[in-house]
Design a protein around this motif. Structure first.
Motif, PDB file in Angstrom:
ATOM      1  N   SER A  54      -1.101  -6.470   4.357  1.00  0.00           N
ATOM      2  CA  SER A  54      -1.527  -6.156   2.991  1.00  0.00           C
ATOM      3  C   SER A  54      -0.322  -5.874   2.109  1.00  0.00           C
ATOM      4  N   SER A  55      -0.576  -5.641   0.848  1.00  0.00           N
ATOM      5  CA  SER A  55       0.521  -5.324  -0.076  1.00  0.00           C
ATOM      6  C   SER A  55       1.180  -3.997   0.294  1.00  0.00           C
ATOM      7  N   ASP A  56       0.483  -3.193   1.078  1.00  0.00           N
ATOM      8  CA  ASP A  56       1.012  -1.911   1.554  1.00  0.00           C
ATOM      9  C   ASP A  56       1.971  -2.080   2.728  1.00  0.00           C
ATOM     10  N   GLU A  59       3.847   0.450   5.434  1.00  0.00           N
ATOM     11  CA  GLU A  59       3.207   1.762   5.255  1.00  0.00           C
ATOM     12  C   GLU A  59       1.835   1.781   5.920  1.00  0.00           C
ATOM     13  N   GLU A  60       1.139   0.663   5.875  1.00  0.00           N
ATOM     14  CA  GLU A  60      -0.162   0.536   6.534  1.00  0.00           C
ATOM     15  C   GLU A  60       0.005   0.711   8.047  1.00  0.00           C
ATOM     16  N   ARG A  63       0.722   4.358   9.026  1.00  0.00           N
ATOM     17  CA  ARG A  63      -0.454   5.243   8.924  1.00  0.00           C
ATOM     18  C   ARG A  63      -1.430   5.072  10.090  1.00  0.00           C
TER      19      ARG A  63
END
Length: 78
Positions: A54-56, A59-60, A63
């Protein structure tokens, strides 16, 4: 990745690729539920659906519950 063995292994490259495309991903029972979840998310067949796609991005991944005990804000000192 976490076990030291490949998730799909055929007798040759062609068979291995066929397994990658069609076979069900098996999980060793000794892996924690968090580890199994992480691997399943990273091994999605469609790259757009993989954890971190994803665009995250990273960081995804950070998490994900597998990394819950990691303090990503600690700096390394030598």
């Amino acid at each position: 990745m976490l076990t030291g063995s490949l998730p799909f292994q055929g007798k040759d490259r062609k068979e291995t690729m066929a397994l990658v495309l069609k076979a069900k991903l098996g999980m060793p029972q000794f892996l924690s539920p968090e580890a199994q979840s992480l691997l399943r998310a990273l091994f999605k067949r469609n790259p757009c659906n993989r954890l971190g796609a994803s665009s995250d991005g990273v960081e995804e991944i950070k998490r994900h519950p597998f990394f819950a005990t990691i303090d990503w804000n600690v700096s390394c000192r030598h």
